[in-house]
Design a protein around this motif. Structure first.
Motif, short mmCIF file in Angstrom:
data_model
loop_
_atom_site.label_atom_id
_atom_site.label_comp_id
_atom_site.label_asym_id
_atom_site.label_seq_id
_atom_site.Cartn_x
_atom_site.Cartn_y
_atom_site.Cartn_z
N PHE A 13 1.19 -1.37 -0.28
CA PHE A 13 0.20 0.30 0.26
C PHE A 13 1.00 1.00 0.50
O PHE A 13 0.43 2.32 -0.66
CB PHE A 13 -0.92 0.01 0.96
CG PHE A 13 -2.18 1.28 0.94
CD1 PHE A 13 -3.56 1.08 0.38
CD2 PHE A 13 -1.96 2.45 1.80
CE1 PHE A 13 -3.84 1.86 0.59
CE2 PHE A 13 -2.21 3.12 2.14
CZ PHE A 13 -3.89 3.34 1.61
N LYS A 17 0.97 4.50 -3.19
CA LYS A 17 0.56 5.38 -2.57
C LYS A 17 1.79 6.56 -3.42
O LYS A 17 1.77 7.56 -3.27
CB LYS A 17 0.70 5.77 -0.78
CG LYS A 17 -0.76 6.29 -1.34
CD LYS A 17 -1.32 6.49 0.37
CE LYS A 17 -1.90 7.40 0.51
NZ LYS A 17 -2.67 8.36 -0.44
N HIS A 22 -4.82 6.39 -4.94
CA HIS A 22 -5.41 5.59 -4.10
C HIS A 22 -7.02 5.66 -4.61
O HIS A 22 -7.49 7.14 -3.67
CB HIS A 22 -4.91 5.28 -2.95
CG HIS A 22 -5.83 4.24 -1.80
ND1 HIS A 22 -6.56 4.84 -0.93
CD2 HIS A 22 -6.09 3.15 -2.05
CE1 HIS A 22 -7.21 4.01 -0.42
NE2 HIS A 22 -6.65 2.88 -0.88
N SER A 26 -8.04 -1.65 -2.27
CA SER A 26 -6.49 -1.84 -2.64
C SER A 26 -5.99 -1.27 -4.80
O SER A 26 -6.07 -1.55 -4.97
CB SER A 26 -6.21 -3.49 -2.71
OG SER A 26 -6.50 -3.73 -2.02
N PHE A 28 -5.59 1.69 -7.26
CA PHE A 28 -4.34 3.31 -7.39
C PHE A 28 -4.59 3.10 -8.47
O PHE A 28 -4.59 2.36 -9.52
CB PHE A 28 -3.31 2.50 -6.82
CG PHE A 28 -3.31 2.62 -5.27
CD1 PHE A 28 -2.41 3.53 -4.68
CD2 PHE A 28 -3.13 1.25 -4.44
CE1 PHE A 28 -2.16 3.34 -3.28
CE2 PHE A 28 -2.73 0.83 -4.06
CZ PHE A 28 -2.76 1.86 -3.14
#
Length: 83
Positions: A13, A17, A22, A26, A28
């Motif tokens: 994560f 990021k 984000h 989950s 992106f």
């Protein structure tokens, strides 16, 4: 999820990021240069357990072919770096 899985998820994560926006859970998204994508892959490879985890990278070769449709909450502000 096992303790190792939680640790992996946290690191994945944080890595995603750094390079991407984000969007939800989950998910992106973002636009990366080839060099940024290579760094992202390299960093993720340190943490992804090939027998348990997975990351999917979608590539769009032509911005004109990308249409986004929102249902429910409008996430335009979160996804504005994809045209």
């Amino acid at each position: 999820m096992d303790k190792q899985g939680s640790k992996v998820s946290r690191h994945v994560f944080k890595i995603c990021k750094k390079y991407l926006t984000h969007v939800q859970n989950s998910v992106f998204e973002g636009e990366l240069t080839k060099a940024q994508l290579a760094r992202l892959r390299s960093e993720l490879n340190r943490w992804i357990r090939k027998d348990v985890d997975s990351v999917i990278i979608f590539k769009n070769r032509n911005k004109n072919w990308l249409d986004k449709e929102f249902m429910g909450q409008d996430l335009t502000d979160l996804t504005s770096n994809i045209f």
